[in-house]
Design a protein around this motif. Structure first.
Motif, mmCIF file in Angstrom:
data_model
loop_
_atom_site.group_PDB
_atom_site.id
_atom_site.type_symbol
_atom_site.label_atom_id
_atom_site.label_comp_id
_atom_site.label_asym_id
_atom_site.label_seq_id
_atom_site.Cartn_x
_atom_site.Cartn_y
_atom_site.Cartn_z
ATOM 1 N N GLN A 173 0.801 -1.218 0.000
ATOM 2 C CA GLN A 173 0.000 0.000 0.000
ATOM 3 C C GLN A 173 0.842 1.280 0.000
ATOM 4 N N GLU A 174 2.004 1.268 0.634
ATOM 5 C CA GLU A 174 2.834 2.476 0.662
ATOM 6 C C GLU A 174 3.081 3.020 -0.732
ATOM 7 N N TRP A 175 3.244 2.117 -1.682
ATOM 8 C CA TRP A 175 3.509 2.538 -3.056
ATOM 9 C C TRP A 175 2.274 2.485 -3.949
ATOM 10 N N ILE A 176 1.417 1.512 -3.721
ATOM 11 C CA ILE A 176 0.321 1.263 -4.657
ATOM 12 C C ILE A 176 -0.886 2.155 -4.400
ATOM 13 N N SER A 177 -1.190 2.386 -3.135
ATOM 14 C CA SER A 177 -2.380 3.163 -2.797
ATOM 15 C C SER A 177 -2.126 4.661 -2.913
ATOM 16 N N ASP A 178 -3.137 5.397 -3.348
ATOM 17 C CA ASP A 178 -3.037 6.860 -3.398
ATOM 18 C C ASP A 178 -2.900 7.456 -2.008
ATOM 19 N N GLU A 179 -3.301 6.694 -0.975
ATOM 20 C CA GLU A 179 -3.187 7.162 0.403
ATOM 21 C C GLU A 179 -1.856 6.775 1.057
ATOM 22 N N GLY A 180 -1.032 6.036 0.338
ATOM 23 C CA GLY A 180 0.237 5.610 0.897
ATOM 24 C C GLY A 180 1.139 6.794 1.217
ATOM 25 N N ILE A 181 1.793 6.749 2.369
ATOM 26 C CA ILE A 181 2.660 7.851 2.785
ATOM 27 C C ILE A 181 3.737 8.123 1.741
ATOM 28 N N LEU A 182 4.382 7.065 1.281
ATOM 29 C CA LEU A 182 5.472 7.253 0.316
ATOM 30 C C LEU A 182 4.938 7.668 -1.048
ATOM 31 N N GLN A 183 3.796 7.119 -1.433
ATOM 32 C CA GLN A 183 3.187 7.533 -2.695
ATOM 33 C C GLN A 183 2.933 9.037 -2.698
ATOM 34 N N ARG B 266 17.449 4.603 7.132
ATOM 35 C CA ARG B 266 17.263 4.362 8.567
ATOM 36 C C ARG B 266 16.751 5.615 9.275
ATOM 37 N N GLN B 267 17.064 6.752 8.729
ATOM 38 C CA GLN B 267 16.546 8.005 9.267
ATOM 39 C C GLN B 267 15.228 8.393 8.595
ATOM 40 N N ALA B 268 15.170 8.205 7.272
ATOM 41 C CA ALA B 268 14.018 8.677 6.505
ATOM 42 C C ALA B 268 12.736 7.909 6.818
ATOM 43 N N ILE B 269 12.831 6.595 7.007
ATOM 44 C CA ILE B 269 11.630 5.798 7.255
ATOM 45 C C ILE B 269 10.945 6.193 8.564
ATOM 46 N N PRO B 270 11.667 6.296 9.697
ATOM 47 C CA PRO B 270 10.995 6.747 10.917
ATOM 48 C C PRO B 270 10.434 8.157 10.807
ATOM 49 N N ARG B 271 11.139 9.041 10.137
ATOM 50 C CA ARG B 271 10.645 10.407 9.991
ATOM 51 C C ARG B 271 9.351 10.452 9.194
ATOM 52 N N ALA B 272 9.253 9.595 8.183
ATOM 53 C CA ALA B 272 8.039 9.561 7.355
ATOM 54 C C ALA B 272 6.908 8.807 8.042
ATOM 55 N N GLY B 273 7.242 7.928 8.981
ATOM 56 C CA GLY B 273 6.216 7.090 9.606
ATOM 57 C C GLY B 273 5.729 5.988 8.691
ATOM 58 N N ALA B 274 6.599 5.547 7.794
ATOM 59 C CA ALA B 274 6.206 4.580 6.774
ATOM 60 C C ALA B 274 6.331 3.134 7.256
ATOM 61 N N LYS C 70 4.428 11.360 -0.656
ATOM 62 C CA LYS C 70 5.568 12.199 -0.322
ATOM 63 C C LYS C 70 6.641 12.268 -1.407
ATOM 64 N N VAL C 71 6.887 11.168 -2.111
ATOM 65 C CA VAL C 71 8.101 11.133 -2.939
ATOM 66 C C VAL C 71 7.873 10.877 -4.424
ATOM 67 N N ILE C 72 6.688 10.413 -4.810
ATOM 68 C CA ILE C 72 6.484 10.063 -6.209
ATOM 69 C C ILE C 72 6.106 11.292 -7.025
ATOM 70 N N LYS C 73 6.903 11.558 -8.057
ATOM 71 C CA LYS C 73 6.625 12.680 -8.956
ATOM 72 C C LYS C 73 5.976 12.217 -10.257
ATOM 73 N N ASP C 74 6.401 11.056 -10.765
ATOM 74 C CA ASP C 74 5.834 10.511 -11.998
ATOM 75 C C ASP C 74 5.001 9.286 -11.649
ATOM 76 N N ARG C 75 3.686 9.468 -11.564
ATOM 77 C CA ARG C 75 2.819 8.389 -11.096
ATOM 78 C C ARG C 75 2.437 7.388 -12.186
#
Length: 207
Positions: free
Chosen positions: A19-29, A86-94, A31-36
């Motif tokens: 879901q982090e990548w696939i769902s439109d509600e995913g945190i990483l989707q 290791r820093q980015a994942i906790p900061r994002a809450g992913a 925060k970081v995806i520019k070309d969907r």
């Protein structure tokens, strides 16, 4: 070309089809995806491949990430005094709870291997994947998933150094931006493995 590949000695590695990548509600989707659009295409191609693999008896491996049992990210020291992911994942809450969830057709079925223990960008790092592959005498790995220039590339590099033959299924992967994906294809893959695509791979599995 895939003429030296056999079903018995191959595995299809699905990296973070979650879901982090696939769902439109995913945190990483978000925060970081520019070309969907490449992400949508990679998911569709991944679905085509996993359906073909299941229909034709190929080994399917789910190499995801799930930190739900470690809500404080203790494995990464809570993101303190560490760098990189290791820093980015906790900061994002992913990679907690919903974000780590899987949806059809990428939810594991009985008889499909689910990687556990992973602690790095590579799906082979400190995980159960290597013993699974070696016990099955598997030496050819087809990597798909997210994202091309981070976890997929890291896995391809480590697989090479561990003695595996790795293939990037290029249209079943995506990066934050198209340019990052193309950089890996042009400048990285040939050093550590080879490239194929959904049409070639499914035709081979179904042939």
């Amino acid at each position: 070309m895939l003429h030296d590949i056999t079903r018995e000695r191959s595995a299809l590695i699905f990296i973070e089809f979650q879901q982090e990548w696939i769902s439109d509600e995913g945190i990483l989707q978000q925060k970081v995806i520019k070309d969907r659009e490449p992400f949508r295409a990679a998911v569709a191609n991944g679905a085509r491949i996993i359906e073909s693999a299941r229909a034709n008896g190929w080994t399917v491996v789910h190499a995801g990430l799930d930190l739900s049992a470690d809500p404080d990210y203790l494995i990464f020291n809570g993101g303190q005094n560490v760098l990189g992911l290791r820093q980015a994942i906790p900061r994002a809450g992913a990679w907690q709870d919903k974000g780590a969830g899987r949806v059809a057709p990428f939810a594991p079925l009985k008889g499909e291997f689910v990687v556990t223990g992973r602690s790095g960008a590579s799906v082979l790092k400190n995980s159960t994947l290597d013993p699974f592959l070696r016990n099955r005498r598997i030496d050819s790995l087809f990597f798909m998933g997210f994202v091309t220039h981070v976890c997929v590339e890291s896995s391809l590099r480590e697989a090479h150094d561990m003695g595996y033959n790795g293939y990037l299924v290029e249209d079943a992967c995506a990066a934050f931006e198209r340019a990052q994906h193309e950089h890996v294809r042009k400048h990285v893959v040939h050093h550590f493995g080879a490239e194929t695509n959904t049409a070639e791979l499914t035709a081979f599995m179904e042939g």
